[in-house]
Motif scaffolding. Structure first.
Motif, PDB file in Angstrom:
ATOM      1  N   SER A 183       0.830  -1.208   0.000  1.00 39.28           N
ATOM      2  CA  SER A 183       0.000   0.000   0.000  1.00 39.28           C
ATOM      3  C   SER A 183       0.863   1.256   0.000  1.00 39.28           C
ATOM      4  O   SER A 183       0.566   2.220  -0.716  1.00 39.28           O
ATOM      5  CB  SER A 183      -0.932  -0.007   1.220  1.00 39.28           C
ATOM      6  N   ASP A 184       1.930   1.246   0.797  1.00 41.55           N
ATOM      7  CA  ASP A 184       2.842   2.395   0.823  1.00 41.55           C
ATOM      8  C   ASP A 184       3.462   2.643  -0.543  1.00 41.55           C
ATOM      9  O   ASP A 184       3.562   3.791  -0.998  1.00 41.55           O
ATOM     10  CB  ASP A 184       3.958   2.159   1.853  1.00 41.55           C
ATOM     11  N   GLN A 207       2.313   1.666  -3.526  1.00 47.27           N
ATOM     12  CA  GLN A 207       1.313   2.097  -4.501  1.00 47.27           C
ATOM     13  C   GLN A 207       0.927   3.557  -4.291  1.00 47.27           C
ATOM     14  O   GLN A 207       0.797   4.320  -5.255  1.00 47.27           O
ATOM     15  CB  GLN A 207       0.067   1.206  -4.399  1.00 47.27           C
ATOM     16  N   ARG A 208       0.762   3.950  -3.025  1.00 46.31           N
ATOM     17  CA  ARG A 208       0.405   5.337  -2.731  1.00 46.31           C
ATOM     18  C   ARG A 208       1.541   6.285  -3.120  1.00 46.31           C
ATOM     19  O   ARG A 208       1.303   7.355  -3.712  1.00 46.31           O
ATOM     20  CB  ARG A 208       0.067   5.474  -1.248  1.00 46.31           C
ATOM     21  N   GLN A 249       1.739   6.570  -6.949  1.00 46.02           N
ATOM     22  CA  GLN A 249       0.650   7.377  -7.507  1.00 46.02           C
ATOM     23  C   GLN A 249       0.854   8.856  -7.184  1.00 46.02           C
ATOM     24  O   GLN A 249       0.632   9.729  -8.040  1.00 46.02           O
ATOM     25  CB  GLN A 249      -0.690   6.893  -6.956  1.00 46.02           C
ATOM     26  N   ASN A 250       1.267   9.153  -5.952  1.00 43.87           N
ATOM     27  CA  ASN A 250       1.517  10.549  -5.578  1.00 43.87           C
ATOM     28  C   ASN A 250       2.647  11.155  -6.399  1.00 43.87           C
ATOM     29  O   ASN A 250       2.604  12.332  -6.777  1.00 43.87           O
ATOM     30  CB  ASN A 250       1.849  10.644  -4.089  1.00 43.87           C
TER      31      ASN A 250
END
Length: 229
Positions: free
Chosen positions: A140-141, A143-144, A147-148
């Motif tokens: 999750s880290d 992917q976030r 994306q950011n």
């Protein structure tokens, strides 16, 4: 007339082109993070440690077999007495040999050992769940952060185009003001838009800079020298 513009943007000591030259994919980041993230390594080692502890605890309620042998000798000396020689005592008279074979079958303690093994198994399963949860957090880290970072590059490109357009508008309005065609209110309005565009561009630059740092942190590859000054 006087130039009402006094806005100054501080230069960032960071090569912005590195961000756009970065061709890292989300899949590569996932693979690197699963190998490099220290929190995931810690959770994985903890799971292995609890698994070994569980395996060791199960062995306590199985029968134990012991076999051994012991051979030794000794020499005595008494002051003022006639003593046998060292060879006679150590090699012949005082030698001792013992050996044995023992089988231990846990009966009354077996239930206690099984209870301890059950507790060890629960601890191992909890450690396994924590490791799996850490994997989810790591993914999750990553992917976030990815994306950011992608959004930050888009925002930077947009802000860069915006500041160029605002600069052109300001220069045009400034020429009109110098020719007396425009007034101070119109020039101030255009200048305010130019200042905002410069501020947005500076913000987008810093955001892109730190999102690149956060992306390296998310995959576990961040080094001190990678942090821009």
């Amino acid at each position: 007339g006087a130039d009402p513009s006094s806005f100054e943007v501080v230069e960032v000591n960071w090569d912005i082109n590195k961000a756009f030259a970065d061709t890292t994919t989300l899949e590569n980041m996932h693979a690197i993070a699963l190998e490099r993230r220290s929190d995931l390594k810690q959770a994985t080692y903890a799971e292995k440690a609890f698994h070994h502890s569980f395996s060791a605890s199960k062995g306590r309620y199985y029968p134990n077999i012991f076999a051994g042998a012991n051979y030794g000798s000794r020499y005595n000396y008494v002051q003022g007495e006639e003593n046998r020689s060292f060879g006679d005592q150590f090699y012949n008279d005082n030698t001792r040999l013992s050996y044995g074979f023992t089988v231990s079958v846990p009966i009354w303690n077996a239930w206690q050992y099984k209870s301890q093994a059950a507790l060890a198994r629960v601890a191992y399963k909890n450690a396994s769940i924590r490791r799996q949860n850490t994997e989810v957090v790591v993914k999750s880290d990553v992917q976030r952060a990815y994306q950011n970072f992608t959004d930050a590059k888009t925002a930077f490109t947009s802000a860069q185009a915006g500041v160029k357009a605002a600069e052109l508008s300001y220069q045009t309005e400034k020429e009109r003001y110098d020719l007396g065609v425009s007034n101070i209110v119109q020039l101030a309005t255009v200048n305010a838009a130019y200042v905002r565009a410069q501020g947005d561009f500076a913000t987008a630059t810093f955001t892109l800079m730190f999102q690149r740092v956060l992306m390296a942190y998310a995959e576990g590859t961040l080094k001190f020298e990678d942090i821009p000054e």
